[in-house]
Scaffold this active site. Structure first.
Site, PDB file in Angstrom:
ATOM      1  N   ASP A   1      -0.138  -1.920  -8.430  1.00  0.00           N
ATOM      2  CA  ASP A   1      -1.052  -0.864  -7.962  1.00  0.00           C
ATOM      3  C   ASP A   1      -2.352  -1.438  -7.399  1.00  0.00           C
ATOM      4  O   ASP A   1      -3.401  -0.789  -7.447  1.00  0.00           O
ATOM      5  CB  ASP A   1      -1.376   0.129  -9.097  1.00  0.00           C
ATOM      6  CG  ASP A   1      -0.125   0.687  -9.739  1.00  0.00           C
ATOM      7  OD1 ASP A   1       0.745   1.160  -8.986  1.00  0.00           O
ATOM      8  OD2 ASP A   1      -0.015   0.649 -10.980  1.00  0.00           O
TER       9      ASP A   1
ATOM     10  N   HIS B   1       3.927   2.308  -2.469  1.00  0.00           N
ATOM     11  CA  HIS B   1       2.897   1.742  -1.598  1.00  0.00           C
ATOM     12  C   HIS B   1       2.299   2.837  -0.721  1.00  0.00           C
ATOM     13  O   HIS B   1       3.003   3.502   0.029  1.00  0.00           O
ATOM     14  CB  HIS B   1       3.488   0.606  -0.762  1.00  0.00           C
ATOM     15  CG  HIS B   1       3.895  -0.577  -1.582  1.00  0.00           C
ATOM     16  ND1 HIS B   1       4.468  -1.713  -1.047  1.00  0.00           N
ATOM     17  CD2 HIS B   1       3.801  -0.814  -2.914  1.00  0.00           C
ATOM     18  CE1 HIS B   1       4.702  -2.589  -2.014  1.00  0.00           C
ATOM     19  NE2 HIS B   1       4.315  -2.053  -3.151  1.00  0.00           N
TER      20      HIS B   1
END
EC number: 6.3.4.4
Length: 432
Positions: A17, A45
């Site tokens: 992340d 993403h």
């Protein structure tokens, strides 16, 4: 932005992340190909441009550039149902996926993998790992046990028999180990054949294609998933993912040799986050965590789960740099710290009255590590509109400089917002 490289690997240098998708998208503007080399649709993403936010989970982040070849490598595991749904979702947003290709050696995720993933996690009770329950681990387990089915197997004359044998084997586990009803052959098989017809013309020999691109002096970008601290071998085991997340896997996961990798960029968030279980020594337990979580929109892009928040851990970062082979860093979500008067960075751990400078292998030892902090002055100023390092407030510049001093790796650039335009290079080899 100029570029002197034929190959560049982008990896996460924390627990995932970090904003890899955004930085991959940025560099893909000059790339000829973007290749995913590990993981599956457990990645999420996020890329933002033209005031619109897009998400990809298994398709490489270069898909938003129609001139770029986007290749899903052999080191990934692919759920065809998820892949086809992602293709449809992108097409509905007028984004072409004609430039998406799939390695014939990639392993597949089936309904039995996702079900077993869910049943295993439930069976762990209080020792849950925090898996996304998307079948990633069971698919990689089958790969290692040589039960796995690959993309290339779908065209085998006896595939139906292979598929049934595989389903029967897993139904034995599902019914006898977990006391769950078996999965239906016809439903899963027919859906698989339908999805295969939609992608069969985009299947390629990944290693052959990528090697040729590099040999032709094309620029190939290798996109990692998750982060080095979630690596199956070098992450904070057992609270890790099921694949290798470091740059070392970029060659193995795409079918090229290690000497063809020229440079590795580690993406690092300006603070730490973690999803699910596992130790995080710098975790913030005060209301500040909620504040930073909201400013950084720190919720799982796939699960929606709130991410745990912590101060930047430079012990963990140095470990990731060493294990991940990272040459340069790229700082993301820098603007999230805009409002803080004081900012902490962890420079060492204390364990059993000893000062240590690396992550211990044992998870129980890692849980007992106490962070040793250095406190820096914040800048308390909006940096979302700046366009160069020199425009940053002095204290923001000092934050970057101090990190560089401690980890002994330079920053290539930083990000001050979610939009593609809010990505800034520090003067160096990629300057125009």
């Amino acid at each position: 932005m100029k570029n002197n490289y034929k190959s560049l690997v982008i990896v996460g240098s924390q627990w995932g992340d970090e904003g890899k998708g955004k930085i991959t998208d940025y560099f893909s503007q000059k790339a000829d190909a973007v290749v995913r080399f590990a993981g599956g649709d457990n990645a999420g993403h996020m890329i933002e441009f033209n005031n619109k936010r897009h998400k990809v989970t298994i398709i490489p982040s270069g898909v938003f550039n129609p001139k770029v070849k986007n290749i899903i490598g052999n080191g990934t595991v692919i759920n065809l149902k998820s892949l086809v749904n992602e293709i449809k979702r992108l097409n509905e947003s007028n984004i072409s996926t004609d430039n998406v290709y799939i390695s014939d050696r990639a392993h597949l995720i089936f309904d039995w993998h996702t079900l077993i993933d869910q049943l295993q996690e439930e069976n762990r009770k209080e020792n849950k790992i925090g898996t996304t329950k998307r079948g990633i681990g069971p698919s990689y387990a089958d790969k290692a046990a040589r039960y796995g089915i690959r993309i290339c197997d779908l065209k085998s004359p006896n595939f139906k028999e292979i598929f049934k044998e595989n389903l029967d084997y897993h139904n034995e586990i599902i019914t006898k180990v977990y006391n769950h009803k078996p999965l239906d052959f016809d439903q899963i098989y027919n859906e698989l054949l339908t999805n295969y017809q939609l992608i069969k013309n985009n299947i390629i020999d990944c290693g052959y294609e990528v090697s040729n691109l590099i040999n032709e002096n094309k620029f190939v970008l290798f996109e990692g998933a998750q982060g080095v601290l979630l690596d199956i071998d070098h992450g904070t085991y057992p609270f890790v993912t099921s694949s290798n997340c470091s740059a070392n896997n970029a060659s193995i996961g795409t079918g090229i040799h290690a000497k063809q990798i020229q440079k590795v960029i580690g993406i690092v968030k300006a603070y730490n986050t973690r999803v699910g279980s596992g130790a995080m020594p710098t975790e913030i337990k005060t209301e500040l965590a909620n504040k930073l979580r909201e400013r950084g929109r720190e919720y799982g892009s796939n699960t929606g789960k709130p991410r745990r928040i912590g101060w930047l851990d430079l012990v963990a970062l140095k470990y990731a740099i060493r294990v991940g082979g990272i040459d340069q860093l790229f700082l993301t979500l820098f603007d999230v710290l805009d409002t803080e008067e004081k900012i902490k960075i962890c420079t060492a751990y204390k364990l059993d009255n000893q000062i240590i400078h690396s992550i211990p292998a044992n998870e129980n030892d890692f849980k007992r590590c106490e962070p040793i902090y250095e406190e820096l002055d914040g800048w308390n100023e909006d940096i979302t509109k700046i366009t160069s390092f020199e425009q940053l407030p002095i204290n923001a510049q000092n934050y970057i400089k101090r990190i560089q001093e401690i980890v002994n790796v330079p920053f290539l650039g930083f990000s001050v917002g979610p939009d593609r335009k809010q990505t800034i290079l520090i003067k160096g080899e990629f300057d125009d």
